[in-house]
Motif scaffolding. Structure first.
Motif, PDB file in Angstrom:
ATOM      1  N   ASP A 137       0.830  -1.217   0.000  1.00 45.93           N
ATOM      2  CA  ASP A 137       0.000   0.000   0.000  1.00 45.93           C
ATOM      3  C   ASP A 137       0.860   1.260   0.000  1.00 45.93           C
ATOM      4  N   ILE A 138       1.920   1.242   0.807  1.00 49.56           N
ATOM      5  CA  ILE A 138       2.783   2.425   0.951  1.00 49.56           C
ATOM      6  C   ILE A 138       4.224   1.971   0.743  1.00 49.56           C
ATOM      7  N   PRO A 139       4.725   2.062  -0.473  1.00 47.05           N
ATOM      8  CA  PRO A 139       6.064   1.495  -0.741  1.00 47.05           C
ATOM      9  C   PRO A 139       7.192   2.211   0.004  1.00 47.05           C
ATOM     10  N   ASN A 140       7.024   3.504   0.277  1.00 49.55           N
ATOM     11  CA  ASN A 140       8.086   4.229   0.978  1.00 49.55           C
ATOM     12  C   ASN A 140       7.547   4.897   2.232  1.00 49.55           C
ATOM     13  N   PRO A 141       7.258   4.112   3.232  1.00 54.80           N
ATOM     14  CA  PRO A 141       6.588   4.660   4.414  1.00 54.80           C
ATOM     15  C   PRO A 141       7.538   5.428   5.319  1.00 54.80           C
ATOM     16  N   SER A 142       6.982   6.358   6.058  1.00 59.36           N
ATOM     17  CA  SER A 142       7.713   6.985   7.159  1.00 59.36           C
ATOM     18  C   SER A 142       7.637   6.056   8.369  1.00 59.36           C
ATOM     19  N   LEU A 162       0.858  -0.880  11.379  1.00 57.97           N
ATOM     20  CA  LEU A 162       0.914  -2.141  12.132  1.00 57.97           C
ATOM     21  C   LEU A 162       0.075  -2.069  13.401  1.00 57.97           C
ATOM     22  N   GLU A 163      -0.853  -1.116  13.452  1.00 63.68           N
ATOM     23  CA  GLU A 163      -1.650  -0.926  14.666  1.00 63.68           C
ATOM     24  C   GLU A 163      -2.469  -2.163  15.033  1.00 63.68           C
ATOM     25  N   GLY A 164      -2.715  -3.018  14.063  1.00 65.77           N
ATOM     26  CA  GLY A 164      -3.544  -4.193  14.332  1.00 65.77           C
ATOM     27  C   GLY A 164      -2.754  -5.444  14.684  1.00 65.77           C
ATOM     28  N   ASN A 165      -1.482  -5.294  14.995  1.00 62.11           N
ATOM     29  CA  ASN A 165      -0.653  -6.463  15.326  1.00 62.11           C
ATOM     30  C   ASN A 165       0.074  -6.228  16.639  1.00 62.11           C
ATOM     31  N   LEU A 166      -0.143  -7.116  17.572  1.00 61.26           N
ATOM     32  CA  LEU A 166       0.493  -6.970  18.886  1.00 61.26           C
ATOM     33  C   LEU A 166       1.708  -7.883  18.997  1.00 61.26           C
ATOM     34  N   CYS A 167       2.734  -7.359  19.650  1.00 60.09           N
ATOM     35  CA  CYS A 167       3.940  -8.123  19.959  1.00 60.09           C
ATOM     36  C   CYS A 167       4.253  -7.842  21.413  1.00 60.09           C
ATOM     37  N   ARG A 168       4.629  -8.869  22.159  1.00 64.39           N
ATOM     38  CA  ARG A 168       4.902  -8.654  23.577  1.00 64.39           C
ATOM     39  C   ARG A 168       6.403  -8.654  23.854  1.00 64.39           C
ATOM     40  N   CYS A 169       7.214  -9.074  22.889  1.00 63.98           N
ATOM     41  CA  CYS A 169       8.644  -9.246  23.165  1.00 63.98           C
ATOM     42  C   CYS A 169       9.493  -8.055  22.759  1.00 63.98           C
ATOM     43  N   THR A 170       9.263  -7.527  21.568  1.00 68.35           N
ATOM     44  CA  THR A 170      10.272  -6.653  20.954  1.00 68.35           C
ATOM     45  C   THR A 170      10.120  -5.188  21.305  1.00 68.35           C
ATOM     46  N   GLY A 171       8.973  -4.804  21.848  1.00 68.91           N
ATOM     47  CA  GLY A 171       8.738  -3.374  22.039  1.00 68.91           C
ATOM     48  C   GLY A 171       8.580  -2.636  20.711  1.00 68.91           C
ATOM     49  N   TYR A 172       8.528  -3.394  19.623  1.00 70.22           N
ATOM     50  CA  TYR A 172       8.253  -2.903  18.261  1.00 70.22           C
ATOM     51  C   TYR A 172       9.409  -2.162  17.614  1.00 70.22           C
ATOM     52  N   HIS A 173      10.356  -1.675  18.402  1.00 71.28           N
ATOM     53  CA  HIS A 173      11.418  -0.837  17.841  1.00 71.28           C
ATOM     54  C   HIS A 173      12.073  -1.504  16.627  1.00 71.28           C
ATOM     55  N   ASN A 174      12.489  -2.746  16.818  1.00 66.55           N
ATOM     56  CA  ASN A 174      13.205  -3.427  15.733  1.00 66.55           C
ATOM     57  C   ASN A 174      12.273  -3.916  14.631  1.00 66.55           C
ATOM     58  N   ILE A 175      11.007  -4.115  14.961  1.00 66.19           N
ATOM     59  CA  ILE A 175      10.046  -4.465  13.907  1.00 66.19           C
ATOM     60  C   ILE A 175       9.905  -3.271  12.960  1.00 66.19           C
ATOM     61  N   VAL A 176       9.774  -2.099  13.544  1.00 65.71           N
ATOM     62  CA  VAL A 176       9.637  -0.892  12.729  1.00 65.71           C
ATOM     63  C   VAL A 176      10.895  -0.689  11.886  1.00 65.71           C
ATOM     64  N   GLN A 177      12.057  -0.890  12.515  1.00 62.72           N
ATOM     65  CA  GLN A 177      13.313  -0.760  11.770  1.00 62.72           C
ATOM     66  C   GLN A 177      13.376  -1.771  10.620  1.00 62.72           C
ATOM     67  N   ALA A 178      12.890  -2.971  10.872  1.00 61.27           N
ATOM     68  CA  ALA A 178      12.921  -4.013   9.835  1.00 61.27           C
ATOM     69  C   ALA A 178      12.065  -3.606   8.638  1.00 61.27           C
ATOM     70  N   VAL A 179      10.878  -3.097   8.911  1.00 59.10           N
ATOM     71  CA  VAL A 179       9.980  -2.726   7.810  1.00 59.10           C
ATOM     72  C   VAL A 179      10.569  -1.560   7.026  1.00 59.10           C
ATOM     73  N   LEU A 180      11.131  -0.598   7.738  1.00 58.96           N
ATOM     74  CA  LEU A 180      11.755   0.537   7.052  1.00 58.96           C
ATOM     75  C   LEU A 180      12.953   0.067   6.222  1.00 58.96           C
ATOM     76  N   ALA A 181      13.727  -0.851   6.781  1.00 60.89           N
ATOM     77  CA  ALA A 181      14.891  -1.360   6.047  1.00 60.89           C
ATOM     78  C   ALA A 181      14.449  -2.097   4.792  1.00 60.89           C
ATOM     79  N   CYS A 182      13.371  -2.852   4.912  1.00 61.49           N
ATOM     80  CA  CYS A 182      12.871  -3.605   3.755  1.00 61.49           C
ATOM     81  C   CYS A 182      12.401  -2.642   2.668  1.00 61.49           C
ATOM     82  N   ALA A 183      11.738  -1.571   3.094  1.00 57.18           N
ATOM     83  CA  ALA A 183      11.235  -0.586   2.129  1.00 57.18           C
ATOM     84  C   ALA A 183      12.384   0.089   1.402  1.00 57.18           C
ATOM     85  N   ASN A 184      13.493   0.274   2.099  1.00 55.51           N
ATOM     86  CA  ASN A 184      14.612   1.005   1.513  1.00 55.51           C
ATOM     87  C   ASN A 184      15.531   0.131   0.675  1.00 55.51           C
ATOM     88  N   LYS A 185      15.202  -1.168   0.596  1.00 54.50           N
ATOM     89  CA  LYS A 185      16.085  -2.062  -0.161  1.00 54.50           C
ATOM     90  C   LYS A 185      15.922  -1.846  -1.657  1.00 54.50           C
TER      91      LYS A 185
END
Lengths: 795, 152, 274
Positions: B116-121, B129-152
């Protein structure tokens, strides 16, 4: 970052996790994923009343339902249990522990307490039939409020005659009366009450269980989404009267625990007991609403804390009174949780021997509580860190300055604290200085002066918290002094296979922590092999028969160190073989890069691979040396390890709506040497958000009748990515002198530090409006009400 | 009732009860257990899969509603030769997972987000990702992963 | 997690759906996207004996420009409303409010008609369409009728729809360049609003509707009247809770809800007036 430990290059690197490919492709198997042909499905009928006498249970309609194999009341199964549900921590000799069976027989004591069960051929049939079980209850008055519980106005469990389970004291004085004298002589005192709301751990994987009878001889395999396969094996054996050697427990991939899977649960005992009774596999998977009601809750304390300080703001005495909420029954370590905090109510500060702690723990008609990430330590840290801010406000100095005046000085380490515990190493000023730099502390203080003016609609606040984690649970003798029912050692085996591949067996039981990666790195470093050549075996009591599992940030500081020690033993044995083969004196051999070399003769060398093969063939070993190259270690740490750090949180509060925006979060954690900084940061991030969630979002809310009003993830507010900030991490490295790796542990640090950092920031933002305290969670409504009350009070 | 759903390119047909949820069909009928169940209120997103090319929550859709549809699960994301999808690779490289239970749903939601958004902020990623809960990561690295994937 | 058993029938047209619900009676329910109904069924808080799946009635999924208003088929997914150029151009308030419904996965399955017919006062779209003066079209065994949004909601989770009627179309007047704002206040982005405000303003004409401020979505007529009479935004917003009758829940007391309604209305009007 500097590492004091000598490395071969892999230790201390951000090596990617070995666990990830299976988890990322859906190949990993969690307990509910296991295909077990012929398994019956268990459904549990749970009390809708917080306290009720069970008048009758009619299972006839359920038993007649298609696909149903059997249906039982608690009374039907009462003879199956060789003992009650286990509690392994009788904190005092006179601790009261009421009768607790997997299914209640005569009285249900919380909403969700199991009273009957059904087993059926499909999960659908079990669920449908559960609705047909007719239980007649006589509702009784429930006890929900902790102080009401203390009063014994209504006694929940008739047979023990009181709601008070125990009172546990820790009074430390040089001379009797020191605490009172210190308060009398103090220049400043503060007295505060803090409420630790109940929390629901909410690991993303609900609990799941499959009990599988083995074909011959009565052996039983229990698959469970547990943190503690080893402890569970012992406890199931004892509770069901199964010879321990016939019990095998396997924890497949486990989807998070946070303490909620550090327990022995009714459903585990039911599955095993019914699998034996019917000689068929029996399985159960928790629904989220069952998880909210019938998996342990965390926190649940009323904390009264008093600080005494001299004219310079230095602490002279601390007094703490706790009421602990045990919930309806004692689970595995329920009563011990407040004790784990008892040693930390002076935080990272110097305190003379003038400490007075007393905890009274009570039963209530709510879900049992037990260890939840941090277990006692977040509560203690919250109280002292909030109280330090209160003291700073009373004195009229900056809260960071007050902390600096009280830090245990670096040159006093190792430091014998007022409790007699010895803190291994620390550099609190270093961590605080780095955190202040990363957050821009002075600039924020300056900005507050211009922003937080009269009438300001958005107020800026900064919160500081410093902490000790007290982890590496634990020296067994210390645990003995606290009446804990087990030791704190950890076991490890390192086995060099004939082809120089390494098998590591660990008694730790990971569920997200990345032990396979971290242990591989330790072994790679010690033995000079590639991490990919190391396989870590765990979480199956047949493969790893000895262990005490994963909780309390203990795995690296105990289990990881055990791995390193086993490697040393392997090297010692390999040295003998190499010396024999090279015809050299063992003492002249140097081991580096995976090979032994005769000192001064670089051409006389033998790699570990060749030694392993020699050990396997055993054709030419030194006289008396056993074949094969493996070693086993059980490590009992001589001390806890003491990670520490400083966290700082910057918030803006919308004073019109009470909404809090976290602008910046900085964490400086010192966990000693880091095996894998990638994993360290991940642990810190996750811990911080879990602690922030206690501060701002989460609370298990019960109504006055004892109904849990937050029994789904739509009502219990686990925050999402959209609701939390990014995190800036920094580290100082102060190795632990206690173990050879210099490591301390990091699993709970974030959770311990973040809750007070966030609330301190919120209170700081609103201090100009007369706000001195803030209940948790600081929901917008709560913040708005507190502001209104403070403003009303000042008019 | 007879249901046929194409899952990861393979037609899966079965006679199921109407109350069968799509996630049960995927896990129990097709035997693909990578898709996890974390709640019963559509809150956690652990069960997110792609239905006809978009991320949806398979615990809130009846199998019957997806009859005739095309589903991609986490098992269908990597290449046939085992090469991880760029999003899976980015999660690994950025330590965007710990226990891994929320991960399949998180990855499926994240790939849909980038469609939907190829180059997200960062904000786009967090809201997306508001509809997905994670209890382990605090989301920081998930967000970094998605941004890194977008920038590839 | 496992719903009670039910029978499932699939309708291929509105007429067939209405016939089916006529046959099956009170215990039957329409299933559109299912994102309101299925969770309730999994918790066994709803146990319909028959589900009539209208999700494949494809001729009810459309967005059309109809001159002074736009028409949206009742089975149009939130995602399609949110991204529609027609909606974004002519009724941007609706497109924006729709982007706040649930989460992305929910918006790919949930439908505008399903959301409105569920009549949850905490949902974003009932109040938004109310503020916009929308008209809903319902079809029953005896044909179609138009129901103004202001006459549709009769109580908590209930509407004036007869048991054998279904929503087929939503007609929303074009905003003609009016300023607008949607203020959704919640603790987590995925949640229902604690209080929400949908507002638009065109000169002295303004309309404000409130989410989660009563058992039904609330049109804050006093605010509109105050703006029409030339009152300041501050004074108009002070009237925001006049028509409301909020309940307390886990997230908000009655007083806090009333306060939030006033604050958010003021902010919405300020944004709509900018």
């Amino acid at each position: 970052m500097t590492m004091t430990h000598e490395t071969t290059g892999v230790l201390g690197t951000r090596m990617l996790r070995k666990e990830d490919p299976a988890l990322l492709t859906g190949e990993a198997r969690f307990t509910a994923d296991l295909a077990i042909p012929g398994a019956l499905h268990l459904a549990v009928i749970r009390s809708p009343y917080a306290r009720a006498r069970i008048v009758s249970v009619d299972t006839s309609a359920a038993r007649a339902h298609a696909g149903v194999r059997a249906a039982y009341s608690g009374a039907d199964l009462a003879d199956l249990w060789a003992g009650p549900m286990p509690c392994a921590w009788p904190v005092t000799a006179d601790m009261k522990n009421p009768a607790h069976l997997p299914l209640a027989v005569s009285q249900a004591n919380y909403v969700g307490d199991g009273v009957a069960c059904v087993i059926a051929e499909t999960a659908e049939a079990a669920r449908d039939a559960a609705e047909l079980v007719d239980v007649v209850y006589e509702p009784l008055e429930a006890v929900i409020d902790l102080e009401d519980a203390v009063s014994d106005r209504v006694v929940i469990h008739d047979e023990i005659g009181t709601n008070k389970s125990y009172t546990w004291d820790l009074k430390v004085e040089e001379q009797e009366g020191d605490v009172d004298a210190a308060f009398a002589a103090a220049t400043y005192t503060v007295k505060e009450r803090y409420i630790q709301q109940r929390l629901i751990p909410a690991a993303m994987e609900p609990r799941a269980i499959v009990a599988v009878p083995q074909p011959f001889g009565g052996d039983m395999t229990l698959y469970s989404a547990t943190q503690i396969p080893h402890i569970l094996k012992v406890m199931v054996a004892l509770t069901l009267g199964i010879p321990e050697h016939q019990m095998r427990v396997i924890a497949p991939s486990v989807g998070g625990g946070f303490g909620s899977k550090l327990n022995v649960y009714a459903e585990e005992l039911l599955c095993v007991a019914l699998a034996r009774k019917h000689n068929l596999p029996v399985r159960w998977t928790e629904t989220r609403s069952e998880g909210c009601q019938a998996t342990i809750h965390g926190r649940g304390q009323i904390q009264d804390i008093e600080l005494a300080a001299d004219a310079n703001g230095r602490l002279t005495a601390v007094r703490v009174r706790l009421i602990g909420d045990m919930g309806a029954y004692l689970q595995l370590v329920t009563p011990g949780v407040p004790l784990l905090g008892a040693f930390l109510y002076a935080g990272v500060y110097e305190l003379p021997k003038a400490y007075d702690f007393s905890c009274t723990s009570v039963f209530t008609n709510m879900t049992p509580t037990d260890a939840y990430r941090g277990a006692g330590r977040p509560e203690a840290t919250y109280a002292i860190e909030r109280a330090m801010d209160s003291l700073a406000a009373t004195i009229g100095i900056d809260p960071l300055e007050l902390r600096r005046r009280n830090f245990i000085p670096t040159d006093k380490y190792p430091y014998e604290a007022f409790t007699g515990l010895v803190y291994d190493s620390g550099n609190h000023d270093g961590a605080a200085t780095l955190a202040a730099e990363l957050v821009g502390y002075d600039a924020i203080r300056a900005q507050q002066k211009t922003q937080n003016v009269d009438g300001a609609k958005r107020r800026l606040g900064i919160g500081v918290s410093t902490y000790f984690e007290m982890c590496g649970l634990a020296p067994s003798r210390v645990l003995a002094s606290l009446n804990y029912g087990a030791g704190g050692w950890e076991a490890a085996t390192v086995r060099v296979l004939p082809t120089n591949k390494i098998q590591v067996v660990t008694g730790a039981s990971p569920h997200g922590q990345g032990h396979e990666t971290a242990w591989s790195m330790i072994v790679a470093d010690k033995l000079g092999v590639a991490p990919e050549d190391v396989d870590v075996l765990h979480s199956d009591t047949a493969i790893s028969p000895l262990g005490l599992d994963t909780y309390g940030s203990r795995s690296l500081a105990v289990g990881g160190v055990a791995i390193a020690m086993a490697c040393d033993k392997v090297i010692d044995k390999a040295r003998e073989i190499a010396a024999h083969q090279l015809e050299a004196n063992p003492d002249d051999l140097e081991f580096a890069g995976g090979a032994f070399t005769v000192a001064g003769s670089p051409d006389r060398s033998m790699p570990l691979a060749a030694i392993a093969f020699e050990a396997f063939t055993a054709h030419n070993l030194p006289d008396g040396l056993e074949p094969n190259l493996e070693a086993h270690t059980t490590y009992d740490p001589p001390n806890f390890s003491w990670p520490f750090g400083t966290h700082m949180c910057v918030v803006e509060v919308d004073v019109e709506t009470g909404e809090i925006e976290v602008l910046k979060y900085v964490a400086v954690d010192d966990c000693g040497n880091q095996v894998n900084p990638l994993i360290v940061d991940g642990q810190v991030h996750g811990g911080i958000i879990q602690g922030l969630a206690q501060a701002l979002f989460e609370e298990a809310v019960f109504d006055s009748d004892g109904n849990l009003r937050t029994s789904t993830l739509a009502d219990y507010l686990v925050p999402a990515a959209s609701d939390v900030p990014s995190i800036v991490t920094g580290h100082t490295v102060t190795p632990s002198p206690t173990n050879q790796l210099g490591v301390k542990g990091v699993g709970e640090a974030g959770t311990i530090a973040s809750t007070p950092a966030v609330i301190n920031a919120v209170v700081d933002a609103l201090s100009g409006l007369g706000v001195r305290n803030m209940p948790m969670p600081a929901s917008p409504n709560t913040v708005w009400s507190v502001i209104n009350a403070a403003q009303g009070g000042s008019q | 009732m007879e249901i046929s759903i194409t899952i990861n390119g393979k037609a899966v047909s079965a006679d199921v009860e109407p109350r069968t949820l799509l996630v049960q069909f995927i896990r129990e009928t097709a035997g693909l257990t990578g898709t996890n169940i974390g709640c019963d209120t559509s809150s956690c997103g652990a069960c997110s899969i792609h239905l006809d090319g978009e991320a949806v929550k398979s615990c809130t859709i009846l199998a019957a509603q997806a009859d005739g549809g095309s589903v991609t699960t986490i098992e269908g994301l990597a290449s046939a030769d085992g090469t991880l999808h760029p999003m899976q690779q980015a999660f690994m490289e950025n330590h965007g997972l710990q226990c891994g239970y929320c991960t399949p749903g998180m990855v499926m939601a994240a790939t849909s987000l980038l469609n939907d958004i190829p180059n997200p902020s960062e904000e786009d990623v967090r809201i997306g990702l508001e509809g997905n809960l994670c209890r382990c990561t605090g989301y920081h690295n998930i967000v970094q992963a998605v941004l890194a994937c977008a920038n590839k | 997690m496992i719903p009670a058993a039910f029978d499932y029938v699939r309708a291929s047209s509105a007429e067939e759906a209405i016939n089916l619900i006529g046959q099956h009676g009170d215990e039957a329910k329409f299933l559109a996207g299912g994102h309101s109904l299925v969770p309730l069924m999994k918790l066994r808080l709803a146990q319909p004996s028959v589900l009539i799946d209208i999700g494949r009635v494809s001729d009810l999924s459309y967005i059309k420009d109809a001159g002074d208003h736009i028409t949206i088929g009742a089975l149009t997914r939130h995602r399609d409303v949110e991204t529609s150029s027609i909606v974004n151009e002519h009724v941007p308030l609706l497109a924006h409010a729709t982007s706040h419904v649930g989460d992305p996965q929910v918006r790919r399955r949930g439908t505008i008609g399903g959301s409105l017919a569920h009549a949850d006062p905490a949902s974003d779209l009932p109040a938004t369409t109310l503020a916009l003066g929308a008209t809903y079209v319902a079809q029953g065994p005896n044909g179609s009728r138009e129901i103004p949004a202001s006459a549709f909601y009769s109580g908590y989770l209930t509407s004036v729809l007869a048991a054998d009627e279904m929503l087929t179309e939503i007609r929303v007047p074009k905003m003609n360049g009016a300023g607008w704002s949607f203020q959704k206040f919640n603790r987590r982005a995925q949640d229902w609003a604690i209080v929400g405000v949908a507002a638009w303003r065109n000169g002295n004409e303004a309309s404000v509707a409130l989410v989660n401020m009563a058992s039904v979505p609330v049109l804050a007529t006093s605010v509109g009247a105050a703006i029409a009479s030339g009152a300041s935004i501050e004074d108009a917003a002070a009237q925001a809770a006049a028509e409301a009758d909020p309940q307390a829940d886990l997230n908000a007391s009655v007083e806090y809800r009333q306060h939030l309604a006033r604050v958010l209305t003021r902010r919405a009007l300020e944004a709509a007036s900018a």
